[in-house]
Motif scaffolding. Structure first.
Motif, PDB file in Angstrom:
ATOM      1  N   ALA A 166       3.679 -12.484  -1.769  1.00 29.91           N
ATOM      2  CA  ALA A 166       2.299 -12.116  -1.418  1.00 29.91           C
ATOM      3  C   ALA A 166       2.151 -10.611  -1.290  1.00 29.91           C
ATOM      4  CB  ALA A 166       1.888 -12.809  -0.120  1.00 29.91           C
ATOM      5  N   ALA A 167       3.161  -9.952  -0.729  1.00 31.73           N
ATOM      6  CA  ALA A 167       3.119  -8.486  -0.601  1.00 31.73           C
ATOM      7  C   ALA A 167       3.162  -7.832  -1.980  1.00 31.73           C
ATOM      8  CB  ALA A 167       4.291  -8.010   0.246  1.00 31.73           C
ATOM      9  N   GLU A 168       3.983  -8.356  -2.858  1.00 32.40           N
ATOM     10  CA  GLU A 168       4.084  -7.803  -4.221  1.00 32.40           C
ATOM     11  C   GLU A 168       2.779  -8.026  -4.983  1.00 32.40           C
ATOM     12  OE1 GLU A 168       7.505  -9.942  -5.490  1.00 32.40           O
ATOM     13  OE2 GLU A 168       8.921  -8.361  -4.853  1.00 32.40           O
ATOM     14  N   TRP A 169       2.163  -9.189  -4.796  1.00 31.37           N
ATOM     15  CA  TRP A 169       0.867  -9.454  -5.443  1.00 31.37           C
ATOM     16  C   TRP A 169      -0.156  -8.440  -4.958  1.00 31.37           C
ATOM     17  CZ3 TRP A 169      -4.156 -10.152  -4.382  1.00 31.37           C
ATOM     18  CH2 TRP A 169      -4.970 -10.732  -5.360  1.00 31.37           C
ATOM     19  N   LEU A 170      -0.179  -8.188  -3.661  1.00 33.02           N
ATOM     20  CA  LEU A 170      -1.112  -7.220  -3.089  1.00 33.02           C
ATOM     21  C   LEU A 170      -0.878  -5.826  -3.653  1.00 33.02           C
ATOM     22  CD1 LEU A 170      -3.253  -6.300  -1.044  1.00 33.02           C
ATOM     23  CD2 LEU A 170      -1.439  -6.217   0.685  1.00 33.02           C
ATOM     24  N   ALA A 171       0.372  -5.407  -3.712  1.00 40.08           N
ATOM     25  CA  ALA A 171       0.691  -4.075  -4.234  1.00 40.08           C
ATOM     26  C   ALA A 171       0.211  -3.939  -5.675  1.00 40.08           C
ATOM     27  CB  ALA A 171       2.188  -3.823  -4.131  1.00 40.08           C
ATOM     28  N   ASP A 172       0.435  -4.968  -6.469  1.00 47.05           N
ATOM     29  CA  ASP A 172       0.006  -4.938  -7.875  1.00 47.05           C
ATOM     30  C   ASP A 172      -1.518  -4.869  -7.982  1.00 47.05           C
ATOM     31  OD1 ASP A 172       0.592  -5.239 -10.782  1.00 47.05           O
ATOM     32  OD2 ASP A 172      -0.454  -7.149 -10.524  1.00 47.05           O
ATOM     33  N   THR A 173      -2.209  -5.594  -7.117  1.00 48.06           N
ATOM     34  CA  THR A 173      -3.677  -5.611  -7.148  1.00 48.06           C
ATOM     35  C   THR A 173      -4.254  -4.271  -6.698  1.00 48.06           C
ATOM     36  OG1 THR A 173      -3.656  -7.992  -6.747  1.00 48.06           O
ATOM     37  CG2 THR A 173      -5.715  -6.835  -6.302  1.00 48.06           C
ATOM     38  N   LEU A 174      -3.634  -3.653  -5.703  1.00 48.82           N
ATOM     39  CA  LEU A 174      -4.063  -2.315  -5.278  1.00 48.82           C
ATOM     40  C   LEU A 174      -3.888  -1.313  -6.411  1.00 48.82           C
ATOM     41  CD1 LEU A 174      -2.479  -2.328  -1.704  1.00 48.82           C
ATOM     42  CD2 LEU A 174      -4.930  -2.242  -2.199  1.00 48.82           C
ATOM     43  N   ASN A 175      -2.812  -1.444  -7.142  1.00 53.82           N
ATOM     44  CA  ASN A 175      -2.565  -0.553  -8.280  1.00 53.82           C
ATOM     45  C   ASN A 175      -3.636  -0.745  -9.357  1.00 53.82           C
ATOM     46  OD1 ASN A 175      -0.866   1.273  -9.952  1.00 53.82           O
ATOM     47  ND2 ASN A 175      -0.593  -0.580 -11.177  1.00 53.82           N
ATOM     48  N   LYS A 176      -3.962  -1.980  -9.667  1.00 48.08           N
ATOM     49  CA  LYS A 176      -4.983  -2.269 -10.678  1.00 48.08           C
ATOM     50  C   LYS A 176      -6.355  -1.751 -10.244  1.00 48.08           C
ATOM     51  CE  LYS A 176      -2.744  -6.468 -12.450  1.00 48.08           C
ATOM     52  NZ  LYS A 176      -2.817  -7.960 -12.478  1.00 48.08           N
ATOM     53  N   ALA A 177      -6.598  -1.741  -8.923  1.00 54.60           N
ATOM     54  CA  ALA A 177      -7.885  -1.271  -8.417  1.00 54.60           C
ATOM     55  C   ALA A 177      -8.025   0.237  -8.514  1.00 54.60           C
ATOM     56  CB  ALA A 177      -8.066  -1.712  -6.963  1.00 54.60           C
ATOM     57  N   GLY A 178      -6.904   0.946  -8.695  1.00 58.24           N
ATOM     58  CA  GLY A 178      -6.968   2.394  -8.848  1.00 58.24           C
ATOM     59  C   GLY A 178      -6.378   3.175  -7.693  1.00 58.24           C
ATOM     60  N   LEU A 179      -5.791   2.489  -6.703  1.00 57.40           N
ATOM     61  CA  LEU A 179      -5.180   3.220  -5.598  1.00 57.40           C
ATOM     62  C   LEU A 179      -3.819   3.779  -5.999  1.00 57.40           C
ATOM     63  CD1 LEU A 179      -7.221   1.055  -4.120  1.00 57.40           C
ATOM     64  CD2 LEU A 179      -6.192   2.063  -2.111  1.00 57.40           C
ATOM     65  N   GLU A 180      -3.305   4.664  -5.173  1.00 60.46           N
ATOM     66  CA  GLU A 180      -2.100   5.418  -5.533  1.00 60.46           C
ATOM     67  C   GLU A 180      -1.054   5.326  -4.424  1.00 60.46           C
ATOM     68  OE1 GLU A 180      -4.586   8.870  -7.991  1.00 60.46           O
ATOM     69  OE2 GLU A 180      -3.853   9.253  -5.956  1.00 60.46           O
ATOM     70  N   HIS A 181       0.135   5.866  -4.721  1.00 61.36           N
ATOM     71  CA  HIS A 181       1.236   5.955  -3.746  1.00 61.36           C
ATOM     72  C   HIS A 181       1.508   4.614  -3.074  1.00 61.36           C
ATOM     73  CE1 HIS A 181      -0.579  10.160  -3.755  1.00 61.36           C
ATOM     74  NE2 HIS A 181       0.566  10.268  -4.415  1.00 61.36           N
ATOM     75  N   ILE A 182       1.486   3.562  -3.872  1.00 60.37           N
ATOM     76  CA  ILE A 182       1.649   2.201  -3.348  1.00 60.37           C
ATOM     77  C   ILE A 182       3.127   1.951  -3.053  1.00 60.37           C
ATOM     78  CG2 ILE A 182       1.354  -0.244  -3.861  1.00 60.37           C
ATOM     79  CD1 ILE A 182      -0.920   0.839  -5.861  1.00 60.37           C
ATOM     80  N   GLU A 183       3.376   1.427  -1.863  1.00 59.21           N
ATOM     81  CA  GLU A 183       4.759   1.176  -1.468  1.00 59.21           C
ATOM     82  C   GLU A 183       4.810  -0.032  -0.544  1.00 59.21           C
ATOM     83  OE1 GLU A 183       8.632   3.521   0.421  1.00 59.21           O
ATOM     84  OE2 GLU A 183       6.741   4.600   0.059  1.00 59.21           O
ATOM     85  N   ILE A 184       5.821  -0.841  -0.766  1.00 58.89           N
ATOM     86  CA  ILE A 184       6.094  -1.976   0.114  1.00 58.89           C
ATOM     87  C   ILE A 184       7.176  -1.526   1.087  1.00 58.89           C
ATOM     88  CG2 ILE A 184       6.888  -4.362   0.275  1.00 58.89           C
ATOM     89  CD1 ILE A 184       5.799  -4.821  -2.539  1.00 58.89           C
ATOM     90  N   HIS A 185       6.772  -1.303   2.335  1.00 57.68           N
ATOM     91  CA  HIS A 185       7.698  -0.778   3.343  1.00 57.68           C
ATOM     92  C   HIS A 185       8.407  -1.930   4.057  1.00 57.68           C
ATOM     93  CE1 HIS A 185       6.466   3.527   3.482  1.00 57.68           C
ATOM     94  NE2 HIS A 185       5.337   3.039   2.987  1.00 57.68           N
ATOM     95  N   PRO A 186       9.720  -2.014   3.983  1.00 55.43           N
ATOM     96  CA  PRO A 186      10.430  -3.052   4.736  1.00 55.43           C
ATOM     97  C   PRO A 186      10.374  -2.766   6.239  1.00 55.43           C
ATOM     98  CG  PRO A 186      11.996  -1.560   3.694  1.00 55.43           C
ATOM     99  CD  PRO A 186      10.637  -1.152   3.212  1.00 55.43           C
ATOM    100  N   THR A 187      10.397  -3.806   7.037  1.00 55.56           N
ATOM    101  CA  THR A 187      10.541  -3.692   8.489  1.00 55.56           C
ATOM    102  C   THR A 187      11.679  -4.635   8.890  1.00 55.56           C
ATOM    103  OG1 THR A 187       9.065  -5.508   9.116  1.00 55.56           O
ATOM    104  CG2 THR A 187       8.038  -3.372   8.655  1.00 55.56           C
TER     105      THR A 187
END
Length: 454
Positions: free
Chosen positions: A40-61
């Motif tokens: 789900a996090a990877e899907w979100l990151a990909d969708t944010l990228n397609k929308a035009g946002l930048e510096h996308i990162e999945i931060h582990p906790t």
């Protein structure tokens, strides 16, 4: 192209896209869904990228990851931080779902799926609003940062430490959140207060073993009697908490605030009848909305002990237990409240019985100044789309992480919700009214465009 026309022409495409996210069973409470959380996090990151946002990162906790993105191309303009969550509640009991929880289904203008309103559907609207502005105008009117977590449904366990560690990266002039509801259909609201929370568990013990009531009855302490008497001492006969120091930090209700509550026009008889109650009950001198939105509570959530089986058993139980939660307001300190309750319990326990208290959750209340320009612009944005300006309300619930955002980032919280209270969030047949999906997209666009003028 006007935004209404833009979204109408892409509605089916966008709903199909949202359905892809809703199909992912990102249940944060269940360890067997850890891979689904990452998906789900990877899907979100990909969708944010397609929308035009930048510096996308999945931060582990140390738990589930936080997804970050930004678009920082508006020098001199405000910076907004969008917060939401991509994790969802468990789906039990499964047999009460009309259609499977992770097979999205539209019925009667409502999208049914776990996460449809809480919170994937509402987060998704923000992504699509941003995508629309970038597509139509080539740039955003504000600087935008995105922080979407995967642990909200389990108490945002690791997000406060993430905020502390990355507060410079997340610095913003306001935090934008869509995880609340309208007052009712067609009546938007902006929450300006969330109650805090604290909880405790109570154990009362007496003899070393359960005792025969014929041999010992009337001559030894009974753990259930002792507990019931103890719990009854926590309130007076007017519904007020009778614990010394409990109300420290509770603000008086000003005439202006009471006027704002009255504007909600809540029908108490309708609530009473809908709940099949003969009467409502609460602290004397306050209306239903005042009790829920602006007054603290001490509630018994569970009381148990002794024989629980079918029939009777002539036993004097040696142990009894209770679970208690408090909703807090204003400047109440949850640690102080817990300590005060523990002191009260220990001083009121009946002779021959012992009491043990385990302090648990602690969260401060959140109050937001409705005169803040971002909140005023949000109310205006609702007015332009819904035809009625949002009312400023206070919510009886708690979203503890909101206080962390406010305290750590020192930024106002703009709670722009588009759900409805009857959409079964956390329950079977969760759904999202697509009327508010359509209007929500336009409202978010209006707000982002106007926020650039602050």
């Amino acid at each position: 192209m006007a935004y209404a026309e833009y979204f109408a022409s892409r509605r089916d495409e966008q709903l199909n896209e949202l359905n892809e996210w809703l199909k992912i069973p990102s249940i944060s409470a269940l360890s067997e869904h850890k891979k689904d959380i990452l998906t789900a996090a990877e899907w979100l990151a990909d969708t944010l990228n397609k929308a035009g946002l930048e510096h996308i990162e999945i931060h582990p906790t140390d738990g589930h990851p936080v997804v970050y993105a930004d678009y920082l191309h508006a020098p001199g303009k405000p910076t907004l931080l969008l917060y939401g969550h991509y994790d969802v509640q468990p789906v039990d009991p499964l047999n009460l779902w009309t259609t499977p929880p992770f097979e999205p289904n539209i019925r009667d203008g409502k999208l049914y799926a776990r996460g449809a309103t809480d919170d994937k559907g509402q987060v998704f609207m923000h992504i699509k609003a941003v995508e629309a502005i970038l597509s139509q105008e080539g740039a955003l009117p504000v600087n935008l940062k995105v922080c979407i977590e995967g642990e909200e449904e389990i108490g945002s366990v690791h997000l406060t430490s993430f905020l502390e560690k990355h507060k410079d990266m997340l610095a913003a002039d306001a935090v934008l959140v869509s995880d609340t509801s309208l007052l009712e259909r067609g009546r938007p609201a902006i929450c300006t207060g969330l109650r805090g929370l604290c909880s405790l568990e109570v154990d009362v013990t007496t003899a070393s073993t359960d005792l025969h009531s014929g041999t010992y009855g009337g001559a030894v302490p009974n753990a259930l009697h002792a507990l019931v008497s103890l719990l009854a001492s926590l309130h007076d006969d007017k519904g007020r908490v009778a614990v010394d120091g409990f109300y420290e930090g509770v603000p008086d209700l000003s005439p202006l605030m009471r006027e704002e509550f009255a504007k909600q026009g809540l029908d108490e008889d309708k609530i009473r009848e809908g709940l099949e109650l003969s009467a409502l009950y609460g602290e004397e001198g306050y209306s239903f909305v005042e009790r829920v939105g602006a007054r603290p509570t001490l509630e018994l959530n569970g009381v148990y002990g002794g024989f629980q089986g079918e029939g009777t058993k002539t036993v004097i139980p040696k142990a009894a237990h209770a679970k208690i939660t408090c909703r807090l307001v204003g400047d109440q300190n949850p640690q102080h409240v817990l300590d005060a309750i523990e002191a009260h319990l220990k001083s009121h326990i009946q002779p021959g019985a012992k009491v043990e208290v385990r302090q648990m959750e602690k969260a401060f209340a959140l109050d937001i100044d409705p005169s803040n320009p971002f909140l005023q612009l949000a109310a205006d944005a609702y007015g332009k789309v819904y035809g009625t300006r949002a009312l400023f309300t206070k919510d009886g619930g708690s979203i503890p992480i909101m206080e962390s955002f406010s305290r750590i980032l020192k930024a106002p919280i703009v709670l722009m919700g588009f759900g409805l209270d009857d959409e079964n969030l956390h329950a079977p047949d969760e759904h999202f009214n697509l009327e508010n999906f359509d209007k929500g997209l336009l409202t978010i666009v209006e707000f982002l465009k106007s926020a650039g003028t602050v």
